[in-house]
Design a protein around this motif. Sequence first.
Motif, PDB file in Angstrom:
ATOM      1  N   ALA A  26       0.744  -1.253  -0.097  1.00 16.13           N
ATOM      2  CA  ALA A  26      -0.091   0.057   0.083  1.00 16.13           C
ATOM      3  C   ALA A  26       0.886   1.266  -0.108  1.00 16.13           C
ATOM      4  O   ALA A  26       0.200   2.347  -0.272  1.00 16.13           O
ATOM      5  N   LEU A  27       2.111   1.211   0.362  1.00 19.93           N
ATOM      6  CA  LEU A  27       3.105   2.287   0.613  1.00 19.93           C
ATOM      7  C   LEU A  27       3.287   2.640  -1.054  1.00 19.93           C
ATOM      8  O   LEU A  27       3.444   1.867  -1.954  1.00 19.93           O
ATOM      9  N   PRO A  28       3.462   4.085  -1.337  1.00 20.21           N
ATOM     10  CA  PRO A  28       3.715   4.340  -2.663  1.00 20.21           C
ATOM     11  C   PRO A  28       5.401   3.971  -2.799  1.00 20.21           C
ATOM     12  O   PRO A  28       6.124   3.685  -1.795  1.00 20.21           O
ATOM     13  N   HIS A  29       6.024   4.247  -4.071  1.00 15.30           N
ATOM     14  CA  HIS A  29       7.330   4.172  -4.336  1.00 15.30           C
ATOM     15  C   HIS A  29       8.190   5.241  -3.379  1.00 15.30           C
ATOM     16  O   HIS A  29       7.594   6.162  -2.837  1.00 15.30           O
ATOM     17  N   PRO A  30       9.095   4.723  -2.967  1.00 16.57           N
ATOM     18  CA  PRO A  30      10.193   5.536  -1.815  1.00 16.57           C
ATOM     19  C   PRO A  30      10.328   7.014  -2.453  1.00 16.57           C
ATOM     20  O   PRO A  30      10.148   7.976  -1.612  1.00 16.57           O
ATOM     21  N   ALA A  31      10.575   7.060  -3.712  1.00 17.02           N
ATOM     22  CA  ALA A  31      10.642   8.813  -4.212  1.00 17.02           C
ATOM     23  C   ALA A  31       9.132   9.346  -4.133  1.00 17.02           C
ATOM     24  O   ALA A  31       9.650  10.377  -3.731  1.00 17.02           O
ATOM     25  N   THR A  32       8.330   8.696  -4.407  1.00 19.29           N
ATOM     26  CA  THR A  32       6.894   9.126  -4.205  1.00 19.29           C
ATOM     27  C   THR A  32       6.756   9.521  -2.874  1.00 19.29           C
ATOM     28  O   THR A  32       6.116  10.753  -2.508  1.00 19.29           O
ATOM     29  N   LEU A  33       7.048   8.652  -2.071  1.00 14.44           N
ATOM     30  CA  LEU A  33       6.772   8.897  -0.457  1.00 14.44           C
ATOM     31  C   LEU A  33       7.472  10.060  -0.057  1.00 14.44           C
ATOM     32  O   LEU A  33       6.975  10.902   0.733  1.00 14.44           O
ATOM     33  N   MET A 343      27.543   2.983 -12.738  1.00 16.01           N
ATOM     34  CA  MET A 343      26.769   4.266 -12.715  1.00 16.01           C
ATOM     35  C   MET A 343      25.163   4.077 -13.301  1.00 16.01           C
ATOM     36  O   MET A 343      24.308   4.768 -12.979  1.00 16.01           O
ATOM     37  N   SER A 344      25.044   3.139 -14.133  1.00 19.08           N
ATOM     38  CA  SER A 344      23.987   3.101 -14.855  1.00 19.08           C
ATOM     39  C   SER A 344      22.855   2.557 -14.011  1.00 19.08           C
ATOM     40  O   SER A 344      21.471   2.560 -14.610  1.00 19.08           O
ATOM     41  N   THR A 345      23.146   1.828 -13.163  1.00 19.47           N
ATOM     42  CA  THR A 345      22.187   1.115 -11.998  1.00 19.47           C
ATOM     43  C   THR A 345      21.571   2.212 -10.988  1.00 19.47           C
ATOM     44  O   THR A 345      20.719   1.948 -10.210  1.00 19.47           O
ATOM     45  N   LEU A 346      21.923   3.493 -11.273  1.00 19.34           N
ATOM     46  CA  LEU A 346      21.728   4.439 -10.167  1.00 19.34           C
ATOM     47  C   LEU A 346      20.411   5.442 -10.589  1.00 19.34           C
ATOM     48  O   LEU A 346      20.364   6.346  -9.784  1.00 19.34           O
ATOM     49  N   GLY A 347      19.837   5.199 -11.777  1.00 17.65           N
ATOM     50  CA  GLY A 347      18.959   6.190 -12.256  1.00 17.65           C
ATOM     51  C   GLY A 347      17.900   6.185 -11.240  1.00 17.65           C
ATOM     52  O   GLY A 347      17.474   7.506 -10.738  1.00 17.65           O
ATOM     53  N   THR A 348      17.479   5.283 -10.714  1.00 20.15           N
ATOM     54  CA  THR A 348      16.328   5.283  -9.651  1.00 20.15           C
ATOM     55  C   THR A 348      16.888   5.964  -8.363  1.00 20.15           C
ATOM     56  O   THR A 348      16.000   6.644  -7.737  1.00 20.15           O
ATOM     57  N   TYR A 349      17.851   5.513  -7.873  1.00 16.65           N
ATOM     58  CA  TYR A 349      18.634   5.993  -6.829  1.00 16.65           C
ATOM     59  C   TYR A 349      18.738   7.417  -6.869  1.00 16.65           C
ATOM     60  O   TYR A 349      18.487   8.256  -6.070  1.00 16.65           O
ATOM     61  N   LEU A 350      19.093   8.016  -8.115  1.00 14.23           N
ATOM     62  CA  LEU A 350      19.127   9.630  -8.087  1.00 14.23           C
ATOM     63  C   LEU A 350      18.047  10.193  -7.947  1.00 14.23           C
ATOM     64  O   LEU A 350      17.799  11.426  -7.314  1.00 14.23           O
ATOM     65  N   VAL A 351      16.953   9.734  -8.565  1.00 15.47           N
ATOM     66  CA  VAL A 351      15.417  10.304  -8.356  1.00 15.47           C
ATOM     67  C   VAL A 351      14.940  10.467  -6.865  1.00 15.47           C
ATOM     68  O   VAL A 351      14.588  11.208  -6.227  1.00 15.47           O
ATOM     69  N   LEU A 352      15.450   9.006  -5.971  1.00 15.36           N
ATOM     70  CA  LEU A 352      15.046   8.931  -4.796  1.00 15.36           C
ATOM     71  C   LEU A 352      15.724  10.015  -3.957  1.00 15.36           C
ATOM     72  O   LEU A 352      15.179  10.658  -3.042  1.00 15.36           O
ATOM     73  N   PHE A 354      16.753  12.889  -5.164  1.00 12.94           N
ATOM     74  CA  PHE A 354      16.591  14.323  -5.265  1.00 12.94           C
ATOM     75  C   PHE A 354      15.547  14.691  -4.211  1.00 12.94           C
ATOM     76  O   PHE A 354      15.490  15.699  -3.791  1.00 12.94           O
ATOM     77  N   PHE A 355      14.386  13.677  -4.191  1.00 12.18           N
ATOM     78  CA  PHE A 355      13.084  14.087  -3.310  1.00 12.18           C
ATOM     79  C   PHE A 355      13.640  13.903  -1.716  1.00 12.18           C
ATOM     80  O   PHE A 355      13.193  14.665  -1.099  1.00 12.18           O
ATOM     81  N   ALA A 356      14.463  12.818  -1.548  1.00 17.67           N
ATOM     82  CA  ALA A 356      14.977  12.696  -0.004  1.00 17.67           C
ATOM     83  C   ALA A 356      15.643  14.050   0.313  1.00 17.67           C
ATOM     84  O   ALA A 356      15.481  14.270   1.381  1.00 17.67           O
ATOM     85  N   ALA A 357      16.591  14.593  -0.713  1.00 22.56           N
ATOM     86  CA  ALA A 357      17.345  15.930  -0.354  1.00 22.56           C
ATOM     87  C   ALA A 357      16.070  16.953  -0.037  1.00 22.56           C
ATOM     88  O   ALA A 357      16.440  17.746   0.966  1.00 22.56           O
ATOM     89  N   GLN A 358      15.179  17.056  -0.855  1.00 16.27           N
ATOM     90  CA  GLN A 358      14.114  18.063  -0.522  1.00 16.27           C
ATOM     91  C   GLN A 358      13.541  18.094   0.821  1.00 16.27           C
ATOM     92  O   GLN A 358      13.460  18.943   1.493  1.00 16.27           O
TER      93      GLN A 358
END
Length: 514
Positions: A26-33, A343-352, A354-358
């Motif tokens: 039921a939890l959204p994706h961590p980036a969305t969270l 580095m190519s495996t970090l796409g989702t991590y970078l998005v995560l 970005f929002f975690a930093a905010q």
Amino acid sequence: MTDAAKPAKRSAIDRFLNVVEVGGNALPHPATLFAILAVAIVVLSWVAAQFDLSVQHPTTGELITPVNLMSVEGLHRILTGLVTNFTGFAPLGTVLVSLIGIGVAEHSGLIGASLRQLVLAAPRYLLTPVMVFAGVMSNMASEIGYVLLVPLAGLVFLAAGRHPILGMAAAFAGVSGGYSANLLLGTIDPLLAGLSQEAARIIDPAYTVSPAANWYFMIASTFVITSLGWWVTERFVARRFPDAPKADGEEDAIEPMSAAEKRGLRFALVATALVTALVLWGTVPADGFLRNPEDGDLLNSPFLRGIVALIFVYGVVAGVAYGIGAGTIRSDEDVIKGMGQSMSTLGTYLVLVFFAAQFVAFFNWTQLGLIFAVNGAGLLSQLQLPGIVLFAAFILLSAMANLFMGSASAKWALMAPVFVPMFMLLGYSPELTQVGYRIGDSVTNIISPMMSYFALIIAFLQRYEPKAGIGTVIAVMLPYSMVFLIGWTVMFSIWMAMGWPIGPGAPLDYVPAA
């Protein structure tokens, strides 16, 4: 209705797992969270400002009031800080640099060959502790333990005449249950240290947390987890999966080490020894070039501040040396390719991130973390609970949270801004709080369906038990989880009672700067 037609009665564990699975899904994706939480913090800052919440800073005596981000000034700050929040986020650079170095070691085949050599060289009676130990050591290189070591453990045990699931359980316990134990530093260490540092600066703006802050505790934990994993495997799991003859057509053994792989390992060993000798030259002498040039101190030195750079150097040097010896690296393009793949495996991590930093930045700007920490610390102080009891409860809380949210960094980004300042106000260091979190985060990995590799482990088990499912994995791994939780908490309590430092320059207590 006949007995055969009645639905099978679900056990208590199955019902509990269903709740965990439904809740986790039921939890959204961590980036969305984190995006939702960032918006929630902005709204909460407005609500707090309306109620005129305030506390007195425990060290400076300054009156702390919430900062309303739902204002013109707040909007300006959000717009102008969006980019710098991301680029200045402490864990980002450290993780990227670490992964570049480890990516070379992984791409060249060094990490995989080292794990194979370790398990192949072990005598039968030591297979179990070696497998747990190899699992613990593999977690420094991200997913390599899950993808390579767990299925490899099944083949090794099968070749030795033991049940393959027994080997896979021991390896999985080390890889995931012992996630915060290791003899070496990995990518998770600078990541968590960066988050702890950001949280600590809510109280002390000049506070720094080294990536090696938990190293002493991690080293000791390696042997504790290996011993506990060995005992659980033979005492509990082996009863459910006794030794059995191999099925017709089953593999007899894993591939032995080739001459090229052995040559690569020798090259890597020599290269690692040379780098280590250089590091010792710079740290052992009182006037070593890696010590603090002003007073020769090692705790506040370029050596410890440059741990991330050393991880990068070791990964690149050892990986290139192995690749040259084994023939897997033939030009600089192969080296760059290895770096690029990591580095190519970090796409989702970078998005995560970005929002975690905010979220972290917004939370710090509002001063709500400091307000919550002061009020929470005051409440805990009134309860007058022993520190060991407080941390035992915190470890258990972290373990429970891990059942619903698998990402270690995502959970710590949420928990650190509250618990690190709170424990600092009670006199406990951020490094100690981080250790408590890491214990709780590790011990329930192996029973959490939210863990990203949980489905892969089920697929590995189904090779030997076609009907294996979530319940199977939980039933096999639950004894490890319980024993690791109890054993690690006891070890933590003893460590606190003895007052031992948990890492280089990482005391147990926090004393505000004068």
